[in-house]
Design a protein around this motif. Sequence first.
Motif, PDB file in Angstrom:
ATOM      1  N   PRO A 155       0.812  -1.225   0.000  1.00 43.03           N
ATOM      2  CA  PRO A 155       0.000   0.000   0.000  1.00 43.03           C
ATOM      3  C   PRO A 155       0.842   1.271   0.000  1.00 43.03           C
ATOM      4  O   PRO A 155       0.464   2.273  -0.624  1.00 43.03           O
ATOM      5  CB  PRO A 155      -0.824  -0.116   1.283  1.00 43.03           C
ATOM      6  N   VAL A 156       1.973   1.261   0.694  1.00 44.46           N
ATOM      7  CA  VAL A 156       2.830   2.440   0.709  1.00 44.46           C
ATOM      8  C   VAL A 156       3.362   2.721  -0.697  1.00 44.46           C
ATOM      9  O   VAL A 156       3.351   3.864  -1.176  1.00 44.46           O
ATOM     10  CB  VAL A 156       3.992   2.255   1.705  1.00 44.46           C
ATOM     11  N   LEU A 157       3.828   1.692  -1.367  1.00 42.90           N
ATOM     12  CA  LEU A 157       4.348   1.876  -2.723  1.00 42.90           C
ATOM     13  C   LEU A 157       3.235   2.301  -3.678  1.00 42.90           C
ATOM     14  O   LEU A 157       3.444   3.159  -4.550  1.00 42.90           O
ATOM     15  CB  LEU A 157       4.993   0.576  -3.201  1.00 42.90           C
ATOM     16  N   GLN A 158       2.052   1.709  -3.531  1.00 43.01           N
ATOM     17  CA  GLN A 158       0.934   2.114  -4.393  1.00 43.01           C
ATOM     18  C   GLN A 158       0.573   3.583  -4.178  1.00 43.01           C
ATOM     19  O   GLN A 158       0.326   4.326  -5.133  1.00 43.01           O
ATOM     20  CB  GLN A 158      -0.286   1.224  -4.104  1.00 43.01           C
ATOM     21  N   THR A 159       0.529   3.990  -2.921  1.00 47.49           N
ATOM     22  CA  THR A 159       0.228   5.391  -2.620  1.00 47.49           C
ATOM     23  C   THR A 159       1.277   6.319  -3.206  1.00 47.49           C
ATOM     24  O   THR A 159       0.956   7.362  -3.793  1.00 47.49           O
ATOM     25  CB  THR A 159       0.135   5.598  -1.103  1.00 47.49           C
ATOM     26  N   LEU A 160       2.533   5.938  -3.084  1.00 48.93           N
ATOM     27  CA  LEU A 160       3.623   6.765  -3.595  1.00 48.93           C
ATOM     28  C   LEU A 160       3.562   6.889  -5.111  1.00 48.93           C
ATOM     29  O   LEU A 160       3.664   7.990  -5.672  1.00 48.93           O
ATOM     30  CB  LEU A 160       4.961   6.171  -3.162  1.00 48.93           C
ATOM     31  N   VAL A 161       3.387   5.760  -5.803  1.00 48.11           N
ATOM     32  CA  VAL A 161       3.322   5.795  -7.272  1.00 48.11           C
ATOM     33  C   VAL A 161       2.082   6.556  -7.734  1.00 48.11           C
ATOM     34  O   VAL A 161       2.150   7.379  -8.670  1.00 48.11           O
ATOM     35  CB  VAL A 161       3.326   4.365  -7.839  1.00 48.11           C
ATOM     36  N   GLY A 162       0.934   6.300  -7.116  1.00 48.76           N
ATOM     37  CA  GLY A 162      -0.280   7.011  -7.506  1.00 48.76           C
ATOM     38  C   GLY A 162      -0.163   8.512  -7.319  1.00 48.76           C
ATOM     39  O   GLY A 162      -0.579   9.296  -8.177  1.00 48.76           O
ATOM     40  N   ALA A 163       0.426   8.931  -6.192  1.00 48.97           N
ATOM     41  CA  ALA A 163       0.615  10.367  -5.947  1.00 48.97           C
ATOM     42  C   ALA A 163       1.557  10.969  -6.972  1.00 48.97           C
ATOM     43  O   ALA A 163       1.315  12.064  -7.498  1.00 48.97           O
ATOM     44  CB  ALA A 163       1.149  10.583  -4.535  1.00 48.97           C
ATOM     45  N   ALA A 164       2.635  10.259  -7.305  1.00 47.76           N
ATOM     46  CA  ALA A 164       3.606  10.773  -8.270  1.00 47.76           C
ATOM     47  C   ALA A 164       2.981  10.932  -9.652  1.00 47.76           C
ATOM     48  O   ALA A 164       3.171  11.954 -10.328  1.00 47.76           O
ATOM     49  CB  ALA A 164       4.815   9.846  -8.335  1.00 47.76           C
ATOM     50  N   VAL A 165       2.219   9.931 -10.089  1.00 50.10           N
ATOM     51  CA  VAL A 165       1.584  10.008 -11.403  1.00 50.10           C
ATOM     52  C   VAL A 165       0.541  11.130 -11.428  1.00 50.10           C
ATOM     53  O   VAL A 165       0.468  11.922 -12.381  1.00 50.10           O
ATOM     54  CB  VAL A 165       0.936   8.663 -11.767  1.00 50.10           C
ATOM     55  N   GLY A 166      -0.283  11.225 -10.395  1.00 49.97           N
ATOM     56  CA  GLY A 166      -1.306  12.267 -10.360  1.00 49.97           C
ATOM     57  C   GLY A 166      -0.728  13.664 -10.383  1.00 49.97           C
ATOM     58  O   GLY A 166      -1.201  14.535 -11.120  1.00 49.97           O
TER      59      GLY A 166
END
Length: 384
Positions: A155-166
């Motif tokens: 979940p931490v990695l998903q949150t980080l990648v999603g925030a970066a892409v957004g």
Amino acid sequence: MQDSIVLPGYPLAKAAGSARHLTDRLRGKRSSQAVYGVKTLAATILTWGAVAPWSPGGHPYLAVTTALLAVNASTVYRSVTQAAQNMVARVAGLVLALVTARLLGPTAGGVVAIVVVAVLAGPRRSTDDRVQIASTALIALAASAADPVGSLVSPVLQTLVGAAVGVAVNALVLPPLYLDESDAAVRGLAHDMGSLLRDMGSGLAQRHLTVKAHTWLHEARHLEERFTSAEEEVQRADESLRWNTRCAAHARCEDLTYAEAFGALRGVSLQVRGIARTLADNAHNDHADHHLGQQFLDRYAETLRLAGDAVQGFAGPRAAGGAPDTAPRGELREAIDEAQDWHDAMTDLIGRGTLVKPGAWYVYGSLMTDVERLLADLDHVGAH
């Protein structure tokens, strides 16, 4: 008796102008929605493609949710700050879930412990952050019991990648600017105050002081509501310029200072309200010796009309390409100079005792001071 002058064709012109303004707003709103739709779709596809291959079960819903929150932020600056806050809240919630699962397990006691800790020990600045921490921890509690490390890392990695892409999509694909909205708000305020000054001038010249004084005061007080709305637009425009990649190619990003113009208009509004209040008080003063002389009112009416022109010219439209249009600036300077001449003439007449009634000296002084300050504020900011 009619209290105001209606110019030929004015209602029709006003209605046509309102219709054009509404059409422009609707067109701009549809265009903005289309842009956000494209950006949302792009962020969703990119996030899903980047995270799905390594996410549990190939379902990167957490990453996509984070990306959607970041890409739909109103400004680039807000998308970055919201992404950072979201990341911190998610990590805090996941750590809380992991600790609770280790100590209490996925039980009712664990749920109670998460809620108590999130509410009592969570960040005090925002209730939303505390709620997000608690909800994230509760959702992750069951999964953390079976796979403690994986339930935290993924979940931490998903949150980080999603925030970066957004954030990247919001910053690079037509990042939002609100210069037009701020510009319209500032010019709308200037137009309304100028119209009120001109209406007061026309009313004084037509001997309508007693009839219209309280109407002017009500309109002057109503301007405060417009200032609240305009201030929000100006602040949003200033925020939209921060970290905005479009500013490199947008000429207006460098030389427009909405905050300064808005501050000047707020100062002007205080003088307009002071003039309206003084005229309303004097119109219904029971002491005849305190009433303003008509000769002064005639001259003051002309001053108010010129001041109205100056206020409206203060926020004149800009020429194509973002360069300042010199015509409104010249009209502003001319209106201020003419109004200043009237001010000097009235000051001289008052000084020689030509206009002053024995009991109205303080009323003359108040009205003269308000106009003098109004013109000084416009002159100072207009010079910059």
